[in-house]
Design a protein around this motif. Sequence first.
Motif, PDB file in Angstrom:
ATOM      1  N   UNK A 116      36.621  46.550  64.896  1.00 46.04           N
ATOM      2  CA  UNK A 116      36.984  45.171  64.565  1.00 46.04           C
ATOM      3  C   UNK A 116      37.031  44.258  65.781  1.00 46.04           C
ATOM      4  N   UNK A 117      36.664  44.804  66.955  1.00 44.27           N
ATOM      5  CA  UNK A 117      36.661  43.986  68.176  1.00 44.27           C
ATOM      6  C   UNK A 117      35.281  43.347  68.358  1.00 44.27           C
ATOM      7  N   UNK A 118      35.147  42.493  69.376  1.00 39.25           N
ATOM      8  CA  UNK A 118      33.837  41.883  69.609  1.00 39.25           C
ATOM      9  C   UNK A 118      33.555  41.750  71.093  1.00 39.25           C
ATOM     10  N   UNK A 119      32.276  41.639  71.394  1.00 36.46           N
ATOM     11  CA  UNK A 119      31.852  41.347  72.769  1.00 36.46           C
ATOM     12  C   UNK A 119      31.596  39.853  72.843  1.00 36.46           C
ATOM     13  N   UNK A 143      38.394  43.948  58.302  1.00 33.51           N
ATOM     14  CA  UNK A 143      39.100  45.231  58.229  1.00 33.51           C
ATOM     15  C   UNK A 143      39.955  45.401  59.466  1.00 33.51           C
ATOM     16  N   UNK A 144      40.893  46.341  59.383  1.00 32.87           N
ATOM     17  CA  UNK A 144      41.809  46.587  60.492  1.00 32.87           C
ATOM     18  C   UNK A 144      41.808  48.059  60.854  1.00 32.87           C
ATOM     19  N   UNK A 145      41.818  48.340  62.145  1.00 26.98           N
ATOM     20  CA  UNK A 145      41.966  49.714  62.616  1.00 26.98           C
ATOM     21  C   UNK A 145      43.447  49.902  62.944  1.00 26.98           C
ATOM     22  N   UNK A 146      44.088  50.770  62.149  1.00 29.70           N
ATOM     23  CA  UNK A 146      45.536  50.963  62.269  1.00 29.70           C
ATOM     24  C   UNK A 146      45.797  52.348  62.851  1.00 29.70           C
ATOM     25  N   UNK A 192      41.424  49.984  57.341  1.00 25.48           N
ATOM     26  CA  UNK A 192      41.740  49.357  56.057  1.00 25.48           C
ATOM     27  C   UNK A 192      40.924  48.086  55.884  1.00 25.48           C
ATOM     28  N   UNK A 193      40.159  47.986  54.809  1.00 28.29           N
ATOM     29  CA  UNK A 193      39.462  46.737  54.497  1.00 28.29           C
ATOM     30  C   UNK A 193      40.469  45.782  53.888  1.00 28.29           C
TER      31      UNK A 193
END
Length: 369
Positions: free
Chosen positions: A169-172, A307-310, A348-349
Amino acid sequence: MNDFAKAQRPTPKAGVMDIAAYVPGKASVAGVSKVYKLSANESPLGASPHAVEAYRATGHHLSIYPDGDVRALRQAIAETQGLNIENILCGNGSDELLGLLCQTYLAPGDEAILTDHGFLVYKIQTLAAGAKPVIVKENDTVIDVDAVLAAVTEKTRIVFITNPGNPTGTYLPFDEVKRLHAGLPKNVLLVLDAAYAEYVRKNDYDAGVALVSNNENVVMTRTFSKIYGLPALRIGWMYAPLHVTDAVNRIRGPFNMNSAAIAAGSAAIRDRDHVRVACEFNAQWVAWLTEEFTRLGLKVTPSVTNFLLVHFPDTQNKSAAKADEYLQARGYILRRVTSYGFPEALRMSVGSEEANRGVVAALTEFLKS
Ligand SMILES: *Cc1c(COP(=O)(O)O)cnc(C)c1O
């Protein structure tokens, strides 16, 4: 006699049996009747009603081949995105395009660079082309441009970058993408997979159109499976230099896009209101979920996507595996991401309001239990 001649039955070519088949997000739980599927980054708002209507209308023309040129959809993409139609090539999901790029540019002995938390399809398609996946470690959850550049050899043919990342879920930031591109030899194809681009609200993000336009070795892939809510129809597209579309056009199936996909996709991308509403809905719930999970003491990787990475503590009874089990028993299906290098996290979406509130309530109970 070579190995093939000695074999008692047909043998797959080198690489194929090294592939671990892609495992899609779960859609059901045995014994649970009402489930919330939050495992495949699908849109809780569904598709545009105009897209559904266009899809239905194609039912009257099923005896006619689709337009092999995919003109209507490419025109709709070109107009709404301000792009040159000749540089657009559509695929049966962006998955197909990623595979076609591998078939077009990779041969045995070649290498493709991917990152350890990158999309699994790159590795599968690289192996299927008989080439070698070279896996570069990310800097925690963010792509490490210097490490990618350090992995380039004379054998490198493709570099795959998921931006924004899945499952991170991160970005460059675009400056970093440009720095990566500037460090690559001109004969290496940079593939920017921007499946979640529509969700990003950051001034320093860019999916890469200008980089494609101004260079001979950059391709951007996009999808209708996420914000457009049409994964069932399998619609992807890429923006690429003409020499790339020319090469890929020679090996793709002549009718790789079906008529329903062409019609629904064209209507979907013209419905800008639907996209705007989906984006706003998402931003609101990503913020809420991040806050709630953090309040529960869980670490959440900041997300620019849907979405989230938990991350869960690695204590035995509060692990990601235990949380997953607890949530599934209550009908909430998240995604285990061990195969993406995160054994202690769940992805989680963002779901409907009911689903989002339900997951937070269930995790509150789980962490207390
Ligand atoms: C969902 C996703 C895609 C889209 O695949 P389709 O084949 O278009 O459904 C591509 N790349 C990433 C990283 C994704 O998460």
